[in-house]
Design an enzyme around this catalytic site. Structure first.
Site, short mmCIF file in Angstrom:
data_model
loop_
_atom_site.label_atom_id
_atom_site.label_comp_id
_atom_site.label_asym_id
_atom_site.label_seq_id
_atom_site.Cartn_x
_atom_site.Cartn_y
_atom_site.Cartn_z
N ARG A 99 0.89 -0.84 -0.26
CA ARG A 99 0.04 0.10 0.20
C ARG A 99 1.18 0.88 -0.10
O ARG A 99 0.43 2.06 -0.18
CB ARG A 99 -1.06 0.10 1.38
CG ARG A 99 -0.07 0.07 2.53
CD ARG A 99 -1.03 -0.18 3.72
NE ARG A 99 -0.17 0.03 4.99
CZ ARG A 99 -0.01 0.58 6.21
NH1 ARG A 99 -1.30 0.67 6.62
NH2 ARG A 99 0.40 -0.18 7.55
N GLY A 108 1.28 -23.12 8.26
CA GLY A 108 2.53 -23.97 8.50
C GLY A 108 3.60 -23.33 9.71
O GLY A 108 3.59 -22.61 9.72
N LYS A 114 -1.61 -20.68 17.86
CA LYS A 114 -0.58 -21.76 18.01
C LYS A 114 0.21 -19.66 18.49
O LYS A 114 1.81 -19.54 19.23
CB LYS A 114 0.13 -21.90 17.17
CG LYS A 114 0.29 -21.41 15.58
CD LYS A 114 1.53 -20.31 15.60
CE LYS A 114 1.37 -19.70 14.60
NZ LYS A 114 2.76 -18.44 14.26
N ASN A 165 6.37 -13.16 17.73
CA ASN A 165 5.21 -13.66 18.71
C ASN A 165 6.00 -13.93 20.51
O ASN A 165 5.23 -14.10 21.05
CB ASN A 165 4.14 -14.96 18.91
CG ASN A 165 2.83 -14.22 17.52
OD1 ASN A 165 2.47 -13.10 17.89
ND2 ASN A 165 3.30 -14.08 16.49
N1 LIG Z 1 6.59 -13.79 8.89
C1 LIG Z 1 6.02 -14.56 9.24
O1 LIG Z 1 7.28 -15.19 9.26
C2 LIG Z 1 5.61 -14.98 9.15
C3 LIG Z 1 4.80 -16.60 8.70
C4 LIG Z 1 3.50 -17.01 7.91
C5 LIG Z 1 2.20 -16.18 7.93
N2 LIG Z 1 2.39 -14.88 8.84
C6 LIG Z 1 1.67 -13.80 8.56
O2 LIG Z 1 1.27 -13.48 8.22
C7 LIG Z 1 0.75 -11.82 8.28
C8 LIG Z 1 1.65 -10.84 7.92
O3 LIG Z 1 2.23 -10.77 8.29
P1 LIG Z 1 4.39 -10.46 7.69
O4 LIG Z 1 5.18 -11.19 8.61
O5 LIG Z 1 4.46 -10.55 6.62
O6 LIG Z 1 4.05 -9.24 8.93
P2 LIG Z 1 4.74 -7.97 8.79
O7 LIG Z 1 4.98 -6.75 9.45
O8 LIG Z 1 6.29 -8.52 8.36
O9 LIG Z 1 4.08 -6.54 7.44
C9 LIG Z 1 3.39 -7.04 7.12
C10 LIG Z 1 3.12 -5.80 6.24
O10 LIG Z 1 1.49 -5.34 5.74
C11 LIG Z 1 1.60 -3.53 5.51
N3 LIG Z 1 0.47 -3.21 6.59
C12 LIG Z 1 0.55 -3.42 8.07
N4 LIG Z 1 -0.76 -2.65 8.25
C13 LIG Z 1 -1.44 -2.90 7.04
C14 LIG Z 1 -2.59 -2.71 7.32
N5 LIG Z 1 -3.60 -2.26 8.12
N6 LIG Z 1 -3.47 -2.19 5.65
C15 LIG Z 1 -2.42 -2.65 4.63
N7 LIG Z 1 -1.34 -3.38 5.10
C16 LIG Z 1 -0.83 -3.44 6.16
C17 LIG Z 1 2.78 -3.27 6.43
O11 LIG Z 1 3.46 -2.10 6.03
C18 LIG Z 1 3.52 -4.52 6.00
O12 LIG Z 1 4.24 -3.94 4.62
C19 LIG Z 1 0.13 -12.00 9.62
O13 LIG Z 1 -0.54 -12.62 9.67
C20 LIG Z 1 1.55 -13.06 9.99
O14 LIG Z 1 0.37 -14.19 11.29
C21 LIG Z 1 3.40 -14.47 8.64
O1 LIG Z 2 7.27 -14.74 13.37
P1 LIG Z 2 5.78 -14.75 14.07
O2 LIG Z 2 5.61 -15.66 15.65
O3 LIG Z 2 4.90 -14.38 13.59
O4 LIG Z 2 5.21 -15.93 13.92
C1 LIG Z 2 5.39 -16.57 12.11
C2 LIG Z 2 5.00 -17.86 11.60
O5 LIG Z 2 3.49 -17.49 12.14
C3 LIG Z 2 5.52 -18.97 12.26
O6 LIG Z 2 4.71 -20.35 11.79
#
Ligand SMILES: NC(=O)c1ccc[n+]([C@@H]2O[C@H](COP(=O)([O-])OP(=O)(O)OC[C@H]3O[C@@H](n4cnc5c(N)ncnc54)[C@H](O)[C@@H]3O)[C@@H](O)[C@H]2O)c1
Ligand SMILES: O=P(O)(O)OC[C@H](O)CO
Length: 325
Positions: free
Chosen positions: A31, A131, A186, A251
């Site tokens: 965005r 996962g 989790k 987390n």
């Molecule tokens: N990071 C990981 O290892 C991982 C792995 C699996 C799943 N996830 C999940 O994926 C999702 C995203 O996590 P992430 O780690 O990429 O997050 P992050 O904090 O790294 O990045 C999120 C992105 O979304 C944008 N963002 C933040 N608020 C926003 C909003 N209100 N509207 C639109 N964009 C917004 C941010 O600018 C950033 O680019 C979460 O639900 C997380 O649990 C993360």
């Molecule tokens: O960094 P976290 O705690 O948001 O975990 C990332 C992923 O969900 C792990 O699978």
């Protein structure tokens, strides 16, 4: 295949890298136009994935139409709190795949991300991906596995084919609720595990907490439509292990910091989302309305939102009425 990824944070970027390494053309939407431009110029997302280069197949963009045009599916990887707004701004798409790990409490109901997607785009096909997938490890090409769940078997197979490769093994499942709830719940248990780390309670305590936490996930998840075996799979136990044990998990680290005195306000100054904090609040609101018992989630809520002493809260967990395992 043309694929779009919404969200250029850690996970969105890692998924884009994975897809492009398998030869797909990926539009990576942010965005923030300044981030999309920086990614285009540097081919790196150093704030989230240091040392990872974006393959040529990844095209960073900040306009929704350009991102989703012609996409075989659209992966959503923004934090839970942004999903509704982001989808409201999208043109019609063929299929959404949620990579988001959270739930929302709204209008007296607990909503999973796939349910928010169905409301926002009733004509779109829907799947969820979850996962043990720490973004940095996946982006660096370390081996990992995930599960994609959908009531639409063709879509699940399409996502499996697109994401699967030599370093990423993808399984399919028809259990959307179970896969989503495993990934969301989790995070709450990882916060609890981090608190145990911060208090230096030892490995026995952490193992007990996680085992009882898994039981709480199974009890809640099966009451809300998930199949019991799903919680013992990649999106439940698998992700619980990765998240509760890894120094990379936000987390788990947040739980550790809270146990050492950090407040919610301290966490919110961080750049990256800590989904478990929001999931804890949503589950607490749900439990208050429904009367459903979630002892570990409630303990985490008291520490995070009421500022209760984590050691005292733990003692109270230990003094609960004795019962059979
Ligand atoms: N990071 C990981 O290892 C991982 C792995 C699996 C799943 N996830 C999940 O994926 C999702 C995203 O996590 P992430 O780690 O990429 O997050 P992050 O904090 O790294 O990045 C999120 C992105 O979304 C944008 N963002 C933040 N608020 C926003 C909003 N209100 N509207 C639109 N964009 C917004 C941010 O600018 C950033 O680019 C979460 O639900 C997380 O649990 C993360
Ligand atoms: O960094 P976290 O705690 O948001 O975990 C990332 C992923 O969900 C792990 O699978």
């Amino acid at each position: 295949m043309n694929v779009a990824v919404l969200g250029a944070g850690g996970w969105g970027t890692a998924l884009a890298v994975l897809l492009a390494r398998s030869g797909h053309r990926v539009a990576l939407w942010s965005r923030r136009c300044e981030l999309a431009e920086a990614l285009l110029a540097t081919r790196e997302n150093a704030a989230y994935l240091p040392g990872v280069r974006l393959p040529e197949g990844v095209r960073p963009v900040c306009t929704a139409e350009r991102a989703v045009e012609g996409a075989a599916f659209v992966l959503v990887a923004v934090p839970t709190k942004g999903v509704r707004t982001v989808l409201a701004g999208m043109p019609p798409v063929e299929a959404y795949v949620s990579a988001v790990k959270g739930v929302r409490f709204a209008e007296g109901r607990l909503l999973r991300i796939s349910q928010i997607m169905r409301r926002a785009a009733p004509a779109a096909r829907v799947a969820v991906l979850s996962g043990p997938n720490l973004a940095l490890e996946v982006a660096r090409g370390l081996p990992a596995a995930a599960v994609v769940a959908s009531e639409d078997a063709e879509l699940a197979a399409r996502v499996q084919r697109a994401l699967g490769g030599p370093t990423f093994r993808v399984y399919t499942s028809p259990d959307v609720a179970g896969v989503e709830l495993g990934g969301a719940l989790k995070n709450v248990m990882a916060l609890a595990a981090g608190m145990a780390d911060g208090l230096e309670l030892g490995d026995n305590a952490k193992a007990a907490l996680l085992t009882r936490g898994l039981r709480e996930m199974v009890r809640f998840g099966t009451a809300h439509g998930g199949a019991v075996e799903t919680f013992y799979g990649l999106s439940g136990l698998g992700d619980l292990m990765a998240t509760a044990m890894s120094p990379l998990s936000r987390n788990r680290s947040a739980g550790e910091r809270i146990a050492r005195g950090a407040t919610l306000a301290d966490l919110e100054t961080g750049r990256q989302v800590v989904e478990g904090v929001h999931t804890t609040a949503a589950l607490h609101e749900w439990a208050a309305r429904s009367g459903e018992e979630l002892p570990i989630t409630e303990a985490v809520w008291r520490v995070v939102y009421r500022g209760d002493d984590p050691r005292r809260v733990l003692e109270e967990l230990m003094r609960r009425e004795p019962k059979p395992e």
